[in-house]
Design a protein around this motif. Sequence first.
Motif, PDB file in Angstrom:
ATOM      1  N   VAL A 265       0.820  -1.214   0.000  1.00 27.44           N
ATOM      2  CA  VAL A 265       0.000   0.000   0.000  1.00 27.44           C
ATOM      3  C   VAL A 265       0.852   1.262   0.000  1.00 27.44           C
ATOM      4  O   VAL A 265       0.573   2.217  -0.725  1.00 27.44           O
ATOM      5  CB  VAL A 265      -0.951  -0.011   1.213  1.00 27.44           C
ATOM      6  N   ALA A 266       1.914   1.283   0.814  1.00 23.94           N
ATOM      7  CA  ALA A 266       2.676   2.518   1.002  1.00 23.94           C
ATOM      8  C   ALA A 266       3.313   3.054  -0.274  1.00 23.94           C
ATOM      9  O   ALA A 266       3.219   4.259  -0.540  1.00 23.94           O
ATOM     10  CB  ALA A 266       3.743   2.297   2.077  1.00 23.94           C
ATOM     11  N   PRO A 267       3.975   2.237  -1.110  1.00 25.27           N
ATOM     12  CA  PRO A 267       4.554   2.807  -2.333  1.00 25.27           C
ATOM     13  C   PRO A 267       3.514   3.460  -3.235  1.00 25.27           C
ATOM     14  O   PRO A 267       3.766   4.533  -3.810  1.00 25.27           O
ATOM     15  CB  PRO A 267       5.208   1.593  -3.017  1.00 25.27           C
ATOM     16  N   HIS A 268       2.338   2.838  -3.352  1.00 22.73           N
ATOM     17  CA  HIS A 268       1.284   3.443  -4.164  1.00 22.73           C
ATOM     18  C   HIS A 268       0.782   4.735  -3.531  1.00 22.73           C
ATOM     19  O   HIS A 268       0.505   5.714  -4.237  1.00 22.73           O
ATOM     20  CB  HIS A 268       0.131   2.459  -4.338  1.00 22.73           C
ATOM     21  N   GLY A 269       0.668   4.749  -2.204  1.00 23.46           N
ATOM     22  CA  GLY A 269       0.232   5.962  -1.523  1.00 23.46           C
ATOM     23  C   GLY A 269       1.237   7.093  -1.683  1.00 23.46           C
ATOM     24  O   GLY A 269       0.861   8.256  -1.897  1.00 23.46           O
ATOM     25  N   LEU A 270       2.531   6.765  -1.588  1.00 20.66           N
ATOM     26  CA  LEU A 270       3.559   7.787  -1.786  1.00 20.66           C
ATOM     27  C   LEU A 270       3.525   8.351  -3.195  1.00 20.66           C
ATOM     28  O   LEU A 270       3.643   9.569  -3.395  1.00 20.66           O
ATOM     29  CB  LEU A 270       4.938   7.183  -1.498  1.00 20.66           C
TER      30      LEU A 270
END
Length: 227
Positions: A162-167
């Motif tokens: 989730v985090a890479p897409h959110g960044l």
Amino acid sequence: MRLDRAAPRELRDRYDEVVYREALQRIGIAPPVSPEAIRRAYKARAIRLHPDRFVDDDEGRDKATAKLQEVTAARDYALRHYRGFDLVQQRRMRARRPSGPPKAGGGWREWAMLPVTALYALATLVAAVPFLPARAAMPSERRARYVGRPGLVLAWRLWLVVAPHGLLLALCLSVPAPALRVWLAVAMLVMISSDLATLVTGDVNELRRHRAVTRARTFAEGVALAA
């Protein structure tokens, strides 16, 4: 299929995808993996299962000894066959490609994917690096109690998805240049489709197989899942 040191030699020497995935699951990681990731995951699991932690509990000591033997056998099998998994995935990808002569300009596709793989790797590293100070500050004994727990493993892997897409989404919304914003949006869609394809099919596609992405994910998993 049960994997242990008592398994027949022909089973231990032959690559089997089901047994390979079972071995990785037993030591707490998922493909694609590197030998370093296998060793780190095994070390973390071995610390939690070491029989010396059950000095006053004979039954617990025996169970821990048997479990440690299974985990050690799983590590040996994974180290022996991690290249076999990569070769099988490559053959599957080649089999799915259309037959006939390659289309003109096919090489441009690989060059076009390079900026996406670099973004994916960088976003994965950025998502993991802030946790390094907390990992360094935590005593090794306390860290060993948490490493390898199913809930932590699941939460951390979910974060790395989730985090890479959110960044990238936050970066896309913050840049003022429309052209750059469109490019970041396209890159994010490619990353999401790659992760979904890997999740649904179980096969590692070209984006996830890229060396930069693999190394970034191996490092990121080691931040929380390695003792």
